[in-house]
Write a protein that holds these residues in place. Structure first.
Motif, PDB file in Angstrom:
ATOM      1  N   THR A   1       0.812  -1.206   0.000  1.00 40.65           N
ATOM      2  CA  THR A   1       0.000   0.000   0.000  1.00 40.65           C
ATOM      3  C   THR A   1       0.848   1.259   0.000  1.00 40.65           C
ATOM      4  OG1 THR A   1      -0.145  -0.060   2.405  1.00 40.65           O
ATOM      5  CG2 THR A   1      -1.938  -1.089   1.176  1.00 40.65           C
ATOM      6  N   ALA A   2       2.099   1.158   0.432  1.00 42.97           N
ATOM      7  CA  ALA A   2       2.925   2.345   0.559  1.00 42.97           C
ATOM      8  C   ALA A   2       3.500   2.804  -0.776  1.00 42.97           C
ATOM      9  CB  ALA A   2       4.057   2.099   1.546  1.00 42.97           C
ATOM     10  N   ALA A   3       4.000   1.885  -1.582  1.00 47.76           N
ATOM     11  CA  ALA A   3       4.681   2.267  -2.813  1.00 47.76           C
ATOM     12  C   ALA A   3       3.688   2.409  -3.967  1.00 47.76           C
ATOM     13  CB  ALA A   3       5.728   1.225  -3.163  1.00 47.76           C
ATOM     14  N   ILE A   4       3.915   3.440  -4.779  1.00 48.00           N
ATOM     15  CA  ILE A   4       3.078   3.594  -5.961  1.00 48.00           C
ATOM     16  C   ILE A   4       3.878   3.159  -7.183  1.00 48.00           C
ATOM     17  CG2 ILE A   4       1.775   5.492  -4.924  1.00 48.00           C
ATOM     18  CD1 ILE A   4       3.257   7.304  -6.978  1.00 48.00           C
ATOM     19  N   SER A   5       3.183   2.666  -8.177  1.00 52.47           N
ATOM     20  CA  SER A   5       3.833   2.202  -9.397  1.00 52.47           C
ATOM     21  C   SER A   5       4.115   3.385 -10.318  1.00 52.47           C
ATOM     22  CB  SER A   5       2.939   1.194 -10.111  1.00 52.47           C
ATOM     23  OG  SER A   5       1.794   1.850 -10.639  1.00 52.47           O
ATOM     24  N   TRP A   6       4.888   3.125 -11.355  1.00 53.75           N
ATOM     25  CA  TRP A   6       5.184   4.194 -12.318  1.00 53.75           C
ATOM     26  C   TRP A   6       3.911   4.592 -13.060  1.00 53.75           C
ATOM     27  CZ3 TRP A   6       4.428   3.632 -17.543  1.00 53.75           C
ATOM     28  CH2 TRP A   6       4.284   2.330 -18.032  1.00 53.75           C
ATOM     29  N   ARG A   7       3.002   3.660 -13.244  1.00 54.34           N
ATOM     30  CA  ARG A   7       1.727   3.987 -13.914  1.00 54.34           C
ATOM     31  C   ARG A   7       0.905   4.970 -13.075  1.00 54.34           C
ATOM     32  NH1 ARG A   7       2.156  -1.588 -15.621  1.00 54.34           N
ATOM     33  NH2 ARG A   7       2.164  -1.654 -17.895  1.00 54.34           N
ATOM     34  N   GLN A   8       0.893   4.744 -11.762  1.00 57.74           N
ATOM     35  CA  GLN A   8       0.179   5.665 -10.876  1.00 57.74           C
ATOM     36  C   GLN A   8       0.846   7.040 -10.878  1.00 57.74           C
ATOM     37  OE1 GLN A   8       0.552   3.014  -7.511  1.00 57.74           O
ATOM     38  NE2 GLN A   8      -1.679   2.781  -7.387  1.00 57.74           N
ATOM     39  N   ALA A   9       2.175   7.060 -10.914  1.00 54.60           N
ATOM     40  CA  ALA A   9       2.905   8.331 -10.959  1.00 54.60           C
ATOM     41  C   ALA A   9       2.589   9.083 -12.246  1.00 54.60           C
ATOM     42  CB  ALA A   9       4.409   8.080 -10.839  1.00 54.60           C
ATOM     43  N   VAL A  10       2.494   8.360 -13.359  1.00 54.58           N
ATOM     44  CA  VAL A  10       2.133   8.988 -14.634  1.00 54.58           C
ATOM     45  C   VAL A  10       0.734   9.582 -14.554  1.00 54.58           C
ATOM     46  CG1 VAL A  10       1.576   8.501 -17.054  1.00 54.58           C
ATOM     47  CG2 VAL A  10       3.711   7.656 -16.067  1.00 54.58           C
TER      48      VAL A  10
ATOM     49  N   LYS B   1      -0.075  13.468 -15.124  1.00 53.19           N
ATOM     50  CA  LYS B   1      -0.986  13.896 -16.191  1.00 53.19           C
ATOM     51  C   LYS B   1      -2.171  14.685 -15.634  1.00 53.19           C
ATOM     52  CE  LYS B   1      -1.256  11.436 -20.033  1.00 53.19           C
ATOM     53  NZ  LYS B   1      -1.613  10.343 -20.941  1.00 53.19           N
ATOM     54  N   LYS B   2      -2.533  14.394 -14.398  1.00 49.79           N
ATOM     55  CA  LYS B   2      -3.586  15.170 -13.739  1.00 49.79           C
ATOM     56  C   LYS B   2      -3.096  16.597 -13.474  1.00 49.79           C
ATOM     57  CE  LYS B   2      -6.850  14.676  -9.949  1.00 49.79           C
ATOM     58  NZ  LYS B   2      -7.238  13.871  -8.786  1.00 49.79           N
TER      59      LYS B   2
ATOM     60  N   VAL C   1      -0.738  18.143 -15.328  1.00 45.34           N
ATOM     61  CA  VAL C   1      -0.539  18.800 -16.623  1.00 45.34           C
ATOM     62  C   VAL C   1      -1.468  18.124 -17.640  1.00 45.34           C
ATOM     63  CG1 VAL C   1       1.126  19.536 -18.347  1.00 45.34           C
ATOM     64  CG2 VAL C   1       1.892  19.135 -16.011  1.00 45.34           C
ATOM     65  N   PRO C   2      -2.745  18.489 -17.663  1.00 47.22           N
ATOM     66  CA  PRO C   2      -3.697  17.842 -18.573  1.00 47.22           C
ATOM     67  C   PRO C   2      -3.323  18.076 -20.036  1.00 47.22           C
ATOM     68  CG  PRO C   2      -4.839  19.194 -16.940  1.00 47.22           C
ATOM     69  CD  PRO C   2      -3.381  19.491 -16.817  1.00 47.22           C
ATOM     70  N   GLY C   3      -3.486  17.041 -20.847  1.00 46.99           N
ATOM     71  CA  GLY C   3      -3.225  17.149 -22.275  1.00 46.99           C
ATOM     72  C   GLY C   3      -1.767  16.989 -22.662  1.00 46.99           C
ATOM     73  N   ALA C   4      -0.885  16.769 -21.719  1.00 44.92           N
ATOM     74  CA  ALA C   4       0.540  16.629 -22.017  1.00 44.92           C
ATOM     75  C   ALA C   4       0.846  15.184 -22.408  1.00 44.92           C
ATOM     76  CB  ALA C   4       1.375  17.030 -20.803  1.00 44.92           C
ATOM     77  N   ARG C   5       1.937  15.017 -23.146  1.00 48.80           N
ATOM     78  CA  ARG C   5       2.394  13.712 -23.599  1.00 48.80           C
ATOM     79  C   ARG C   5       3.597  13.296 -22.756  1.00 48.80           C
ATOM     80  NH1 ARG C   5       6.347  12.769 -27.417  1.00 48.80           N
ATOM     81  NH2 ARG C   5       6.322  14.986 -27.876  1.00 48.80           N
ATOM     82  N   VAL C   6       3.554  12.081 -22.202  1.00 47.25           N
ATOM     83  CA  VAL C   6       4.652  11.577 -21.374  1.00 47.25           C
ATOM     84  C   VAL C   6       5.792  11.141 -22.285  1.00 47.25           C
ATOM     85  CG1 VAL C   6       5.362   9.818 -19.713  1.00 47.25           C
ATOM     86  CG2 VAL C   6       3.086  10.824 -19.566  1.00 47.25           C
ATOM     87  N   THR C   7       7.005  11.644 -22.022  1.00 46.84           N
ATOM     88  CA  THR C   7       8.162  11.301 -22.839  1.00 46.84           C
ATOM     89  C   THR C   7       9.178  10.437 -22.101  1.00 46.84           C
ATOM     90  OG1 THR C   7       9.234  13.378 -22.250  1.00 46.84           O
ATOM     91  CG2 THR C   7       7.966  13.344 -24.290  1.00 46.84           C
ATOM     92  N   GLU C   8       9.166  10.486 -20.768  1.00 45.93           N
ATOM     93  CA  GLU C   8      10.142   9.704 -20.010  1.00 45.93           C
ATOM     94  C   GLU C   8       9.673   9.531 -18.576  1.00 45.93           C
ATOM     95  OE1 GLU C   8      14.941   9.860 -19.023  1.00 45.93           O
ATOM     96  OE2 GLU C   8      14.014  11.457 -20.179  1.00 45.93           O
ATOM     97  N   VAL C   9       9.956   8.341 -18.015  1.00 47.09           N
ATOM     98  CA  VAL C   9       9.679   8.075 -16.601  1.00 47.09           C
ATOM     99  C   VAL C   9      10.903   7.381 -16.034  1.00 47.09           C
ATOM    100  CG1 VAL C   9       8.204   6.874 -14.946  1.00 47.09           C
ATOM    101  CG2 VAL C   9       7.209   7.765 -17.057  1.00 47.09           C
ATOM    102  N   GLU C  10      11.416   7.893 -14.916  1.00 48.31           N
ATOM    103  CA  GLU C  10      12.563   7.269 -14.272  1.00 48.31           C
ATOM    104  C   GLU C  10      12.520   7.491 -12.770  1.00 48.31           C
ATOM    105  OE1 GLU C  10      16.401   9.338 -15.131  1.00 48.31           O
ATOM    106  OE2 GLU C  10      15.136  10.584 -16.417  1.00 48.31           O
ATOM    107  N   ARG C  11      13.240   6.618 -12.042  1.00 46.86           N
ATOM    108  CA  ARG C  11      13.330   6.751 -10.589  1.00 46.86           C
ATOM    109  C   ARG C  11      14.501   7.642 -10.244  1.00 46.86           C
ATOM    110  NH1 ARG C  11      12.944   0.837  -7.916  1.00 46.86           N
ATOM    111  NH2 ARG C  11      10.759   0.954  -7.385  1.00 46.86           N
ATOM    112  N   GLU C  12      14.297   8.510  -9.254  1.00 46.40           N
ATOM    113  CA  GLU C  12      15.355   9.408  -8.788  1.00 46.40           C
ATOM    114  C   GLU C  12      15.168   9.716  -7.324  1.00 46.40           C
ATOM    115  OE1 GLU C  12      15.740  13.025 -10.972  1.00 46.40           O
ATOM    116  OE2 GLU C  12      16.238  12.022 -12.843  1.00 46.40           O
ATOM    117  N   TRP C  13      16.229  10.285  -6.736  1.00 49.17           N
ATOM    118  CA  TRP C  13      16.141  10.871  -5.397  1.00 49.17           C
ATOM    119  C   TRP C  13      15.949  12.365  -5.589  1.00 49.17           C
ATOM    120  CZ3 TRP C  13      15.846   8.515  -0.807  1.00 49.17           C
ATOM    121  CH2 TRP C  13      16.241   7.184  -0.722  1.00 49.17           C
ATOM    122  N   GLU C  14      14.982  12.933  -4.901  1.00 53.28           N
ATOM    123  CA  GLU C  14      14.745  14.373  -4.993  1.00 53.28           C
ATOM    124  C   GLU C  14      14.322  14.885  -3.626  1.00 53.28           C
ATOM    125  OE1 GLU C  14      15.095  17.839  -6.757  1.00 53.28           O
ATOM    126  OE2 GLU C  14      15.419  15.976  -7.859  1.00 53.28           O
TER     127      GLU C  14
END
Length: 123
Positions: free
Chosen positions: A57-66, A70-71, A73-86
């Motif tokens: 329940t704690a971790a979200i998938s990359w699909r959920q992050a996308v 997208k919520k 930035v509506p109407g935007a096109r996803v070009t890259e997804v990666e894991r990082e520390w921020e």
């Protein structure tokens, strides 16, 4: 020499016990009464199910992050997804493009909260 072998063997068993969580190895290496064995077994199952439930329940998938990005930035096109520390958080960095603008949305893996939002206007 025998004493060294016994110490090395005891150290190996200890390391294995610590790596395995302790309860399963302790139950296998020491003879216990049936009541104590059942109690130990039930405790390890309870502990395992709690850690599995909290991890799922704690971790979200990359699909959920996308979807979160997208919520934002509506109407935007996803070009890259990666894991990082921020900012001390493990995040999904979702890069989106809309028109001549690039958006970077950093979504916390643990909570799904947006940690950082960056806009870059391409000229």
């Amino acid at each position: 020499m025998r004493q060294t072998t016994k110490i090395a063997l005891a150290a190996a068993v200890t390391v294995t016990a610590l790596a395995a969580g302790g309860t399963a190895v302790a139950a296998a290496s020491a003879p216990l009464s049936s009541a104590a064995s059942a109690s130990l077994s039930q405790a390890s199952v309870s502990r395992a199910s709690v850690s599995t439930a909290s991890a799922s329940t704690a971790a979200i998938s990359w699909r959920q992050a996308v979807a979160i990005a997208k919520k934002r930035v509506p109407g935007a096109r996803v070009t890259e997804v990666e894991r990082e520390w921020e900012h001390g958080y493990r995040t999904w960095k979702v890069e989106l493009h809309k028109g001549h603008t690039e958006y970077d949305v950093y979504v916390a893996i643990a909570t799904g909260r947006i940690i950082k939002f960056r806009v870059d206007h391409d000229d």
